[in-house]
Enzyme design. Structure first.
Site, short mmCIF file in Angstrom:
data_model
loop_
_atom_site.label_atom_id
_atom_site.label_comp_id
_atom_site.label_asym_id
_atom_site.label_seq_id
_atom_site.Cartn_x
_atom_site.Cartn_y
_atom_site.Cartn_z
N HIS A 87 -10.43 -23.32 4.74
CA HIS A 87 -10.15 -23.74 3.27
C HIS A 87 -10.90 -23.29 2.48
O HIS A 87 -11.48 -22.77 2.74
CB HIS A 87 -10.24 -25.42 4.09
CG HIS A 87 -12.08 -25.76 3.98
ND1 HIS A 87 -12.44 -25.57 2.72
CD2 HIS A 87 -12.24 -26.19 5.29
CE1 HIS A 87 -14.36 -26.06 3.58
NE2 HIS A 87 -14.00 -25.79 4.74
P1 TYD Z 1 -14.17 -29.88 7.09
O1 TYD Z 1 -15.04 -29.59 5.91
O2 TYD Z 1 -13.14 -29.27 7.47
O3 TYD Z 1 -15.63 -28.87 8.35
P2 TYD Z 1 -15.86 -26.77 8.10
O4 TYD Z 1 -15.54 -26.27 7.18
O5 TYD Z 1 -17.16 -26.47 8.34
O6 TYD Z 1 -15.31 -26.30 9.11
O7 TYD Z 1 -14.71 -31.64 7.82
C1 TYD Z 1 -15.47 -31.50 9.20
C2 TYD Z 1 -14.70 -33.28 8.64
O8 TYD Z 1 -15.81 -33.76 8.29
C3 TYD Z 1 -13.86 -33.88 8.22
O9 TYD Z 1 -13.58 -34.66 9.23
C4 TYD Z 1 -14.19 -34.47 7.09
C5 TYD Z 1 -15.44 -34.55 7.14
N1 TYD Z 1 -16.48 -33.69 6.38
C6 TYD Z 1 -17.07 -35.25 5.88
O10 TYD Z 1 -17.03 -36.36 5.76
N2 TYD Z 1 -18.19 -35.17 5.05
C7 TYD Z 1 -18.96 -34.22 4.31
O11 TYD Z 1 -19.71 -33.68 3.68
C8 TYD Z 1 -18.18 -32.83 4.78
C9 TYD Z 1 -18.80 -31.42 4.75
C10 TYD Z 1 -17.01 -32.93 5.98
#
Ligand code: TYD
Length: 130
Positions: free
Chosen positions: A52
């Site tokens: 992302h």
């Molecule tokens: P995501 O940002 O997609 O993880 P990564 O980029 O590290 O693979 O986040 C995974 C899940 O966690 C998504 O459902 C959103 C949640 N999340 C939060 O609730 N708070 C946060 O600060 C972060 C980074 C993620």
């Protein structure tokens, strides 16, 4: 912003026989104020994270333990960074697509972020990001 703004930042390191200490002050060692900290851990071998971009968020990514790779992509150019030092952080400016892979077992990825979590700040679709 372009990938040229993204770089490894060498953090202060106080090395002593009794152990090393590193510290990070927002708007001093890194170019933003820290409003959130999160970390990835217990990442299974072969897993990928990220996938992302953020519209406005700035981040610093640190391998607190172990190692992993971060692939940055500004839509024009891609760069792969291998992180494996707890006194180095990868600064990622807004509008950069990122993917994290190659996690070593037991690795911990800590992320300092310039804002609280807001899903509306994400591009989760690469075509839309482009
Ligand atoms: P995501 O940002 O997609 O993880 P990564 O980029 O590290 O693979 O986040 C995974 C899940 O966690 C998504 O459902 C959103 C949640 N999340 C939060 O609730 N708070 C946060 O600060 C972060 C980074 C993620």
């Amino acid at each position: 912003m372009s990938i040229e703004h993204c770089k490894i930042i060498e953090l202060p390191k106080i090395a002593e026989p009794r152990g090393n200490l590193t510290f990070i002050e927002g708007n001093n060692h890194i170019p933003f104020d820290i409003r959130r900290v999160y970390y990835l851990y217990d990442v299974p071998g072969g897993s990928e994270r990220g996938g992302h971009a953020h519209k406005a968020l700035s981040q610093l990514i640190i391998a607190m333990s172990g190692s992993f790779d971060v692939v940055l992509d500004d839509g024009g150019e891609k760069k792969r960074f291998h992180l494996n030092r707890s006194y180095q952080g990868l600064y990622v400016c807004p509008m950069i697509w990122r993917e994290l892979d190659n996690f070593s077992s037991g690795s911990v990825c800590m992320v300092l972020a310039s804002n609280i979590y807001e899903e509306s700040d994400y591009y989760r679709d690469y075509e839309e990001f482009m």
